[in-house]
Design an enzyme around this catalytic site. Structure first.
Site, PDB file in Angstrom:
ATOM      1  N   GLY A  50       0.743  -1.390   0.159  1.00 36.36           N
ATOM      2  CA  GLY A  50      -0.086   0.235   0.010  1.00 36.36           C
ATOM      3  C   GLY A  50       0.863   1.697   0.099  1.00 36.36           C
ATOM      4  CG  ASP A  51       3.810   2.055   2.706  1.00 33.30           C
ATOM      5  OD1 ASP A  51       2.215   2.421   3.686  1.00 33.30           O
ATOM      6  OD2 ASP A  51       4.255   1.095   4.444  1.00 33.30           O
TER       7      ASP A  51
END
Length: 303
Positions: free
Chosen positions: A248-249
């Site tokens: 997600g990062d």
């Protein structure tokens, strides 16, 4: 410049155990150590993608020194402020089931908060500030609100990568970009997201509140982007998932790198999806060559 603020960085200690058994001695077949924390991950990926980035936040003790040293090795510009205590160690146990044990953070007092705010005095309208991850218990609960207001003083764009009640409380500040997954989107409205139509409906409600770009990730299915120019669906590339940490990062970093390079929201989404997938298919965060390889597999559809 893209600044990331990680209030609670970590050492991510990854241990692979072929057959984990509770209550006895287990031996890891492989161990790895990485500088961690959501904002730190975003800066690491941004640097790999060729985007200018500076990592802000706090570091403490010998663990904090390790985090800074590893970031410097990766040529990430580091301006983590020294505080008392020790930066946390997060254990990522990879066995039949993946288990995480997150440590406690350092001591962050009022003086440390003031020093962080002073670092933002040189922001301009050309800058992007990513506020990512958890808030240490010793930090004022409204620290993100304070940081957002400081950014807005200088017309810098704000990206929020957090969840739960913290994210819900910050939507009224109209950030440039947020990236909840479909579960987190449902939590914001106390409902269970069951379809793409649900994602579009509730992402639209967030957009109506003034959030400029809402990307809702749906794991291996892809993501929905709700933005001023329309609603887009990006189908995720197919591959073997080896790593859920940092995907997600990486999507956030890829989106921002793509936006800065092209000033095009659609291209930003394609780059974000390719970056998140490249990390999911790797044992560490993605490399640029892998992202570029996956780009041709990311297809956008305007809904």
């Amino acid at each position: 410049m893209i600044y990331t603020i990680t209030l609670n960085p970590s050492i991510d200690y990854v241990m692979e155990v072929e057959s984990f058994q509770e209550g006895t001695v287990n031996r890891a077949s492989e161990t790895r150590y990485y500088p961690g924390g959501k904002g730190i991950n975003v800066s690491r990926v941004l640097k790999r993608l060729g985007a200018d980035t500076i990592a802000l936040g706090y570091a403490a003790g010998f663990t904090g020194n390790f985090i800074k040293e590893k970031l410097i090795e990766e040529q990430v510009a580091v301006r983590l402020l020294e505080v008392d205590g020790h930066s946390r160690i997060n254990v990522k146990l990879k066995a039949v089931k993946e288990t995480e044990i997150n440590g406690t953070g350092p001591l962050v007092d009022d003086d440390a908060v003031k020093r962080l705010l002073q670092q933002l005095n040189h922001l301009t309208s050309e800058d992007i500030v990513v506020l990512a991850g958890s808030v240490p218990g010793t930090v004022p609960s409204n620290i993100y609100e304070t940081l957002i207001l400081k950014c807005q003083e200088h017309d810098a764009k704000v990206v929020l990568d957090t969840g739960g009640s913290t994210l819900k409380a910050l939507l009224s500040y109209k950030p440039f970009f947020i990236k909840p997954n479909h579960h987190e989107l449902g939590d914001l409205f106390s409902i269970n997201i069951q379809s793409i139509d649900d994602v579009i409906h509730y992402a639209g409600k967030i957009h109506e509140q003034g959030v400029q770009n809402v990307v809702v990730s749906m794991a291996g299915e892809g993501a929905i982007l709700y933005t001023e120019s329309g609603v887009y669906f990006a189908k995720a590339p197919k591959g073997e998932v080896r790593n859920s940490v940092g995907a997600g990062d990486s999507l956030v970093a890829g989106f921002l790198a793509g936006f800065v390079n092209s000033n095009n929201i659609e291209e930003a989404l394609r780059y974000g999806i390719a970056s998140g997938s490249a990390t999911a298919f790797s044992y560490d965060l993605c490399q640029k060559v892998d992202v570029n390889h996956l780009l041709e597999q990311v297809h956008l559809e305007k809904l």
